[in-house]
Enzyme design. Structure first.
Site, mmCIF file in Angstrom:
data_model
loop_
_atom_site.group_PDB
_atom_site.id
_atom_site.type_symbol
_atom_site.label_atom_id
_atom_site.label_comp_id
_atom_site.label_asym_id
_atom_site.label_seq_id
_atom_site.Cartn_x
_atom_site.Cartn_y
_atom_site.Cartn_z
ATOM 1 N NE ARG A 1 -4.780 -2.939 17.565
ATOM 2 C CZ ARG A 1 -4.653 -4.274 16.831
ATOM 3 N NH1 ARG A 1 -3.269 -4.304 16.282
ATOM 4 N NH2 ARG A 1 -5.700 -4.985 16.750
ATOM 5 C CG ASP B 1 -8.023 -3.215 18.825
ATOM 6 O OD1 ASP B 1 -7.103 -2.305 19.133
ATOM 7 O OD2 ASP B 1 -7.581 -3.948 17.659
#
EC number: 3.5.4.25
Length: 199
Positions: free
Chosen positions: A129, A127
């Site tokens: 983000r 991930d």
């Protein structure tokens, strides 16, 4: 401050009328969106909130290989049902690897890799983000206490560490099907998401 408020207008939807506020991120020039429903100005109340990361394939093209489009629709419906709330549309496609790389990851999943393995094969973490712009949006709108619609423990940790008080985490479990069951199981097994594991 990593972003600037650019514009706002009413946005009638099939769920109800929202106020759409557009912010520009200074580092990337990306536009992030806050969809506000009802009155969220009472700082004594917890605001029903959803951070929804961009998913063109699920949100706009109705793909069923993820649960994103189902979650977007469900979150908007829950906010309207609540009477007030906010959905932040976080413009970090494919857990922030971008659309082209997300489709490359899909191709790897088609030959047997799971979503985490595919990201690693392409040189990314599971991930990528960064939720700092979402924190900036909450702070800009003076939202300090929220009820968070999420299955993702990382969002809870990041927001808590930034001083956003999460009074309740509300699961958003929708849209499981034969095409995305392995993907959802991987998010539960390898990324710690609060999801039931089904085979």
């Amino acid at each position: 401050m990593k972003l600037t408020k650019i514009s706002e207008a009413k946005l009638p939807t099939s769920f109800g009328e929202f106020l759409m506020i557009v912010f520009e991120e200074s580092k990337t020039d990306k536009n992030h969106i806050a969809l506000v429903y009802g009155d969220i100005k009472d700082t004594n109340n917890s605001v029903l909130s959803r951070i929804h990361s961009e998913c063109l394939t699920g949100d706009a093209l109705f793909s069923i290989r993820c649960d994103c489009g189902f979650q977007l629709k469900s979150a908007l419906m829950e906010i309207v049902k609540e009477g007030s709330g906010i959905l932040i549309y976080h413009r970090q496609e494919g857990r922030n690897i971008g659309l082209s790389n997300k489709i490359r990851a899909y191709a790897l999943q088609d030959i047997g890799l799971d979503t985490v393995e595919a990201n690693h094969h392409l040189g990314f973490s599971a991930d990528e983000r960064d939720f700092s712009v979402c924190i900036d949006i909450f702070n800009t709108l003076n939202i300090k206490k929220i009820k968070l619609l999420t299955n993702n423990p990382s969002k809870v940790t990041v927001l808590n560490n930034a001083g956003i008080q999460i009074t309740e985490r509300i699961s958003l479990i929708v849209g499981r099907n034969a095409k995305n069951s392995k993907y959802l199981n991987t998010k539960a097994h390898k990324m710690g998401h609060f999801l039931p594991i089904e085979y």
